[in-house]
Enzyme design. Sequence first.
Site, PDB file in Angstrom:
ATOM      1  N   SER A   1       0.777  -1.222  -0.055  1.00  0.00           N
ATOM      2  CA  SER A   1       0.050   0.023  -0.056  1.00  0.00           C
ATOM      3  C   SER A   1       0.864   1.198  -0.050  1.00  0.00           C
ATOM      4  CB  SER A   1      -1.061  -0.006   1.161  1.00  0.00           C
ATOM      5  OG  SER A   1      -0.291  -0.224   2.579  1.00  0.00           O
TER       6      SER A   1
ATOM      7  N   HIS B   1      -1.844  -8.966   1.900  1.00  0.00           N
ATOM      8  CA  HIS B   1      -1.599  -7.541   2.649  1.00  0.00           C
ATOM      9  C   HIS B   1      -2.867  -7.495   3.515  1.00  0.00           C
ATOM     10  CE1 HIS B   1       0.104  -3.730   3.589  1.00  0.00           C
ATOM     11  NE2 HIS B   1      -0.122  -3.222   2.284  1.00  0.00           N
TER      12      HIS B   1
ATOM     13  N   HIS C   1       5.820 -12.605   7.403  1.00  0.00           N
ATOM     14  CA  HIS C   1       6.149 -11.402   7.113  1.00  0.00           C
ATOM     15  C   HIS C   1       7.078 -11.237   6.231  1.00  0.00           C
ATOM     16  CE1 HIS C   1       6.534  -6.966   7.386  1.00  0.00           C
ATOM     17  NE2 HIS C   1       5.311  -6.982   7.810  1.00  0.00           N
TER      18      HIS C   1
ATOM     19  N   ARG D   1       2.713  -4.690  16.691  1.00  0.00           N
ATOM     20  CA  ARG D   1       1.744  -4.110  16.327  1.00  0.00           C
ATOM     21  C   ARG D   1       0.404  -5.406  16.903  1.00  0.00           C
ATOM     22  NH1 ARG D   1       1.613  -2.926  10.316  1.00  0.00           N
ATOM     23  NH2 ARG D   1       2.626  -4.913  10.482  1.00  0.00           N
TER      24      ARG D   1
ATOM     25  N   ASP E   1      -2.293  -8.574  11.549  1.00  0.00           N
ATOM     26  CA  ASP E   1      -3.603  -8.919  11.224  1.00  0.00           C
ATOM     27  C   ASP E   1      -4.042 -10.007  11.885  1.00  0.00           C
ATOM     28  OD1 ASP E   1      -3.780  -7.073   9.216  1.00  0.00           O
ATOM     29  OD2 ASP E   1      -2.624  -8.306   7.849  1.00  0.00           O
TER      30      ASP E   1
HETATM   31  N1  CMX Z   1       1.465 -19.722   5.918  1.00  0.00           N
HETATM   32  C1  CMX Z   1       1.830 -20.289   4.994  1.00  0.00           C
HETATM   33  N2  CMX Z   1       3.062 -20.703   4.253  1.00  0.00           N
HETATM   34  C2  CMX Z   1       3.489 -19.297   4.436  1.00  0.00           C
HETATM   35  C3  CMX Z   1       3.090 -18.095   5.401  1.00  0.00           C
HETATM   36  C4  CMX Z   1       2.080 -18.540   5.981  1.00  0.00           C
HETATM   37  N3  CMX Z   1       1.442 -17.562   7.123  1.00  0.00           N
HETATM   38  N4  CMX Z   1       3.930 -17.092   5.279  1.00  0.00           N
HETATM   39  C5  CMX Z   1       4.684 -17.470   4.151  1.00  0.00           C
HETATM   40  N5  CMX Z   1       4.554 -18.646   3.818  1.00  0.00           N
HETATM   41  C6  CMX Z   1       5.400 -19.268   2.557  1.00  0.00           C
HETATM   42  C7  CMX Z   1       5.207 -18.558   1.671  1.00  0.00           C
HETATM   43  O1  CMX Z   1       3.969 -18.833   0.786  1.00  0.00           O
HETATM   44  C8  CMX Z   1       6.274 -18.835   0.716  1.00  0.00           C
HETATM   45  O2  CMX Z   1       5.990 -20.064  -0.037  1.00  0.00           O
HETATM   46  P1  CMX Z   1       6.347 -20.601  -1.464  1.00  0.00           P
HETATM   47  O3  CMX Z   1       7.744 -20.595  -1.441  1.00  0.00           O
HETATM   48  O4  CMX Z   1       5.713 -21.777  -1.862  1.00  0.00           O
HETATM   49  O5  CMX Z   1       5.907 -19.533  -2.331  1.00  0.00           O
HETATM   50  C9  CMX Z   1       7.268 -19.257   1.731  1.00  0.00           C
HETATM   51  O6  CMX Z   1       6.488 -19.421   2.930  1.00  0.00           O
HETATM   52  C10 CMX Z   1       8.590 -18.160   1.851  1.00  0.00           C
HETATM   53  O7  CMX Z   1       7.707 -16.922   2.180  1.00  0.00           O
HETATM   54  P2  CMX Z   1       8.533 -15.565   3.043  1.00  0.00           P
HETATM   55  O8  CMX Z   1       9.560 -15.389   2.487  1.00  0.00           O
HETATM   56  O9  CMX Z   1       8.513 -16.318   4.503  1.00  0.00           O
HETATM   57  O10 CMX Z   1       7.312 -14.609   3.063  1.00  0.00           O
HETATM   58  P3  CMX Z   1       6.908 -13.517   2.009  1.00  0.00           P
HETATM   59  O11 CMX Z   1       7.893 -12.451   2.136  1.00  0.00           O
HETATM   60  O12 CMX Z   1       7.265 -14.285   0.496  1.00  0.00           O
HETATM   61  O13 CMX Z   1       5.413 -13.107   1.984  1.00  0.00           O
HETATM   62  C11 CMX Z   1       3.580 -12.730   3.647  1.00  0.00           C
HETATM   63  C12 CMX Z   1       5.139 -12.493   3.298  1.00  0.00           C
HETATM   64  C13 CMX Z   1       3.211 -11.758   4.459  1.00  0.00           C
HETATM   65  C14 CMX Z   1       2.908 -12.435   2.126  1.00  0.00           C
HETATM   66  C15 CMX Z   1       3.341 -14.161   3.938  1.00  0.00           C
HETATM   67  O14 CMX Z   1       4.275 -14.452   5.133  1.00  0.00           O
HETATM   68  C16 CMX Z   1       1.814 -14.449   3.934  1.00  0.00           C
HETATM   69  O15 CMX Z   1       1.398 -14.873   2.830  1.00  0.00           O
HETATM   70  N6  CMX Z   1       1.412 -14.448   5.100  1.00  0.00           N
HETATM   71  C17 CMX Z   1      -0.077 -14.896   5.300  1.00  0.00           C
HETATM   72  C18 CMX Z   1      -0.870 -13.773   4.907  1.00  0.00           C
HETATM   73  C19 CMX Z   1      -0.683 -12.417   5.973  1.00  0.00           C
HETATM   74  O16 CMX Z   1      -0.964 -12.658   7.050  1.00  0.00           O
HETATM   75  N7  CMX Z   1      -0.455 -11.248   5.287  1.00  0.00           N
HETATM   76  C20 CMX Z   1      -0.585  -9.948   6.020  1.00  0.00           C
HETATM   77  C21 CMX Z   1       0.780  -9.408   6.247  1.00  0.00           C
HETATM   78  C22 CMX Z   1       0.833  -7.957   6.911  1.00  0.00           C
HETATM   79  C23 CMX Z   1       0.036  -7.037   6.162  1.00  0.00           C
HETATM   80  O17 CMX Z   1       0.488  -6.619   5.204  1.00  0.00           O
HETATM   81  O18 CMX Z   1      -0.826  -6.612   6.619  1.00  0.00           O
END
Ligand code: CMX
Length: 444
Positions: free
Chosen positions: A242, A272, A319, A328, A374
């Site tokens: 964002s 996000h 994250h 937070r 979140d």
């Molecule tokens: N559950 C399952 N798998 C997860 C995970 C979770 N909560 N968080 C990361 N992973 C997976 C990723 O999907 C990725 O898998 P692939 O290699 O198959 O693509 C792997 O772990 C590596 O990811 P990462 O480097 O740890 O995390 P990223 O920087 O790629 O992504 C985020 C960060 C937040 C998008 C991810 O942790 C996620 O999808 N979390 C769940 C959604 C969420 O809570 N989002 C809110 C974040 C805060 C916000 O912006 O509001």
Amino acid sequence: METALKQKLRQKIEAFRPRTQKLTKELANLVIDKVNIGQAIGGARDVRCLVTDISYLDPLEGIRFRGKTIPETFAALPKVPGKEQPFVEGFFHFLLTGDIPTMRETQDVVEDWRSRSAVPQYVFDVLRAMPRDTHPMTMFSAAVLAMQRESLFAKRYGEGGLKKADMWDPMYEDAMNLLAKLPPIAAAIYRMKYKGDTLIPADAKLDWGGNFAHMMGVAAPYDEVARMYFILHSDHESGNVSAHTTHLVASALSDAYYALSAGLNGLAGPLHGLANQEVLGWIQNVMKKLNNKLPTKEELEKFLWDTLNAGQVIPGYGHAVLRKTDPRYVAQNEYAKKHLPNDPLFQLVNMIYEVAPGVLTKHGKTKNPWPNVDAHSGVIQWYYGVREWDFYTVLFGIGRAMGVLANIVWDRGLGYAIERPKSVTTEMLEKWAQEGGRKEALGG
Ligand code: CMX
């Protein structure tokens, strides 16, 4: 007449400019990072190529707003009389200027936003024309975009002669006008969609957060939740979707309305901001499957594995930058411990905190098995009766608007350039891989 806040901002921007000018003119070639193939394909993770002085996210410590941690920020800001939480208006003064405001300076922002808060009738007409099952984030973003015709930046630019050094001024005016109107717009969306279109007029005696709770029709202490929630969600440095989107769009000299609407569209993604809605959906699903009983740890572990094995993410966990529990999340947890300790959903959130990091670690993919903001926010909203969870990202959006708008005012103040990173082809990457790296980048 110029307000005290605007005068202060003018002085701050003018005093800051030589620092940015020196860096861009004399020190521009100094190398501060390198980029590898994983980063080019993998979402530019960790590439240091954005600058903001409004907040900084340390992977282990979490966010600092203008150098202050979350507890330090809350402790320093002027409080709403008779309440525990600070004025959101004072927090915005702090984000924008870096100075903790006095009560007088805070009250100036309260009055300034109040004077700008009337929402044009056509915004409500636009919202009412949308199908009633439209997602609240679509309505929120559309309302912001619909108001683009009000932009003073676009007007002054269109008239010609707006100097680069003066661009922050109409950007600031647009930002202030927008911020003043976001709570009444969001509350109107809520009441239109879920409360039979019975809008509640603003109460001119209340502050921004208090007025939002009033217009939502939710009794105290929801006003306190609103203030806390908006401050916590405001800013998380510049690389998140964002913030980056708002900055990127504004870098083309698109005005604050275009830029914020775009940023909100990014916030609406499930990876996000929408994750807070997903968390509540996930939790409710667990409770439903168990006929509203709390799961045992073993049952919870199974639900977590089922989600992962279905190829889904555990919402609210992980994250891109953080590598520990999000402060937070901690701030909301402290609030809940004090105000809703016996709430079953709060207890479930705490259970998930005990179980999910272990499951995610065993699963072995995520770099951060700890909860983000979140994972907690929806449960507090639910407790106070705001149970329409597809509305939760709008609440995030109101808070986030403060951070991203403060940033684009400073972007114009410091004359940041239009953003234009370079893309390459897959063939180029393959060729450089064969050569052991790109020669020019390696200094060859
Ligand atoms: N559950 C399952 N798998 C997860 C995970 C979770 N909560 N968080 C990361 N992973 C997976 C990723 O999907 C990725 O898998 P692939 O290699 O198959 O693509 C792997 O772990 C590596 O990811 P990462 O480097 O740890 O995390 P990223 O920087 O790629 O992504 C985020 C960060 C937040 C998008 C991810 O942790 C996620 O999808 N979390 C769940 C959604 C969420 O809570 N989002 C809110 C974040 C805060 C916000 O912006 O509001």
